[in-house]
Design a protein around this motif. Structure first.
Motif, short mmCIF file in Angstrom:
data_model
loop_
_atom_site.label_atom_id
_atom_site.label_comp_id
_atom_site.label_asym_id
_atom_site.label_seq_id
_atom_site.Cartn_x
_atom_site.Cartn_y
_atom_site.Cartn_z
N ASN A 4 0.83 -1.21 0.00
CA ASN A 4 0.00 0.00 0.00
C ASN A 4 0.86 1.25 0.00
N LEU A 63 0.91 3.92 -3.03
CA LEU A 63 0.45 5.29 -2.79
C LEU A 63 1.57 6.30 -2.99
N THR A 92 -8.69 20.55 2.12
CA THR A 92 -9.58 19.42 1.81
C THR A 92 -8.94 18.11 2.24
N GLY A 93 -7.64 17.97 1.95
CA GLY A 93 -6.94 16.75 2.36
C GLY A 93 -6.97 16.55 3.86
N ALA A 94 -6.74 17.64 4.60
CA ALA A 94 -6.74 17.54 6.07
C ALA A 94 -8.12 17.12 6.57
N LEU A 141 -10.36 15.38 4.90
CA LEU A 141 -10.60 13.98 4.54
C LEU A 141 -9.87 13.04 5.49
N ILE A 142 -8.61 13.39 5.82
CA ILE A 142 -7.86 12.53 6.74
C ILE A 142 -8.54 12.51 8.11
N TYR A 143 -9.01 13.69 8.54
CA TYR A 143 -9.71 13.77 9.82
C TYR A 143 -10.96 12.89 9.80
N SER A 194 -11.48 10.27 7.85
CA SER A 194 -11.20 8.85 7.64
C SER A 194 -10.92 8.12 8.94
N VAL A 195 -10.63 8.86 10.02
CA VAL A 195 -10.39 8.20 11.31
C VAL A 195 -11.64 7.46 11.78
#
Lengths: 196, 150
Positions: A15, A19, A106-108, A110-112, A114-115
């Motif tokens: 992975n 990535l 936006t990335g931050a 999404l990561i937040y 995804s938890v």
């Protein structure tokens, strides 16, 4: 137990490698100016994401991504590129600062978010407890063949697939109407070649 | 175009294109058992033809599969899909209810099989026809591409 841990390590490693390749290709696409190289790299991007989808056990999605992303859209983008320009315009030094901040934010987010997602393959996740489980339990008795994706797409969700086919047809129709069809839309040399 | 040009590309493509087309039909008719189905098969078939057009020239591809045929193919695919639904209506079921296609006893799978094969064929025709139509619309406008253009 030990083999499970080893295979998990292997999956995690694969992975990370995939990535990382995606990330590097994405950066390269953003920095390049030659459209030909960008089109080729976006094909590479699709192929690597297809490999990554296989790792997520989404074989049908991977198949579609490889066929459409790496095969078809590369050819269509090349065709579009030949009709227009071969290089992108150079930009002012700080023109991309605002988009970069938007992407980072936006990335931050999404990561937040995804938890809170359920783990991959978690049997208690909403995807696997609701209608998904019902399809898995019923489809073989009702259909008589093993591929559950086909039975969902073609039979349980037949209306959706009819709509999708109509969308693809409409796209082809719209392009044909916009760019023209018949003899007059062809380039001079091709028109002569076709009459030989 | 110089016929001696890109000779390796031509030889490799000549062996690959029949395999790509064959693989499209494998994906189509094996969709019940393995990943894939009409959409993927249609795209793979279209890609095989597009590869032919890119290597041997658009005008030979136009002679092989004329644009009027691809437009008709796309329309025929959607009509075939919608027609299966109407067939099910005549069989006494709901729209696209494959179980009602054939007059078979409870628990039979033949209606489902035939319905799915037919609508997947519809998707194959629709997707392959549309994709080739789009490709021809773009590629037909460009004359022969010389190497410097890339």
């Amino acid at each position: 137990m030990e083999t499970v841990a080893v295979s998990d390590m292997g999956l995690a490693l694969a992975n990370i490698i995939l990535l990382t390749i995606l990330f590097v290709v994405g950066i390269a696409i953003a920095r390049l100016r030659s459209l030909f190289a960008i089109v080729m790299l976006s094909g590479v991007y699709s192929l690597v994401s297809a490999t990554w989808f296989v790792m997520l056990d989404a074989v049908d999605v991977a198949f579609t991504e490889a066929a459409v992303g790496a095969g078809l859209s590369t050819a269509l983008l090349l065709g579009g590129m030949l009709l227009t320009s071969r290089t992108a315009k150079a930009e002012k030094p700080f023109a991309r600062l605002a988009p970069f901040i938007v992407v980072l934010a936006t990335g931050a987010i999404l990561i937040y978010a995804s938890v809170d997602l359920p783990a991959l393959g978690d049997p208690d996740s909403p995807v696997n407890t609701g209608v998904g489980r019902e399809y898995l339990e019923r489809h073989y008795g009702e259909m008589g063949f093993p591929n559950v994706v086909t039975s969902i797409l073609a039979s349980y969700r037949g209306f959706d697939t009819l709509g999708e086919t109509a969308v693809v047809f409409t796209a082809g129709l719209a392009v044909a109407l916009l760019l023209g069809f018949g003899e007059r839309s062809l380039a001079e040399s091709i028109r002569k070649g076709g009459r030989k | 175009m110089n016929p001696d040009h890109h000779v390796i590309l031509r030889v490799v493509a000549k062996t690959l294109i029949p395999l790509i087309t064959l693989y499209a039909f494998y994906v189509q008719f094996h969709g019940d058992y393995s990943p894939g189905g009409g959409f993927q098969a249609g795209v793979i078939f279209a890609v095989g033809i597009i590869l032919y057009a890119l290597i041997f020239g658009v005008s030979s591809a136009l002679r092989l599969i004329p644009p009027s045929f691809t437009r008709g193919l796309a329309a025929a695919g959607v009509l075939l899909y919608a027609g299966v639904g109407i067939w099910a209506l005549f069989g006494g079921g709901n729209y696209l209810e494959y179980g009602a296609l054939l007059d078979e006893p409870e628990g039979g799978h033949h209606g489902q099989h035939i319905g799915i094969i037919l609508i997947e064929l519809g998707v194959l025709f629709g997707v392959a026809g549309s994709m080739l139509t789009i490709f021809y619309a773009f590629a037909g406008r460009v004359a022969e591409i010389s190497d410097e253009d890339w």
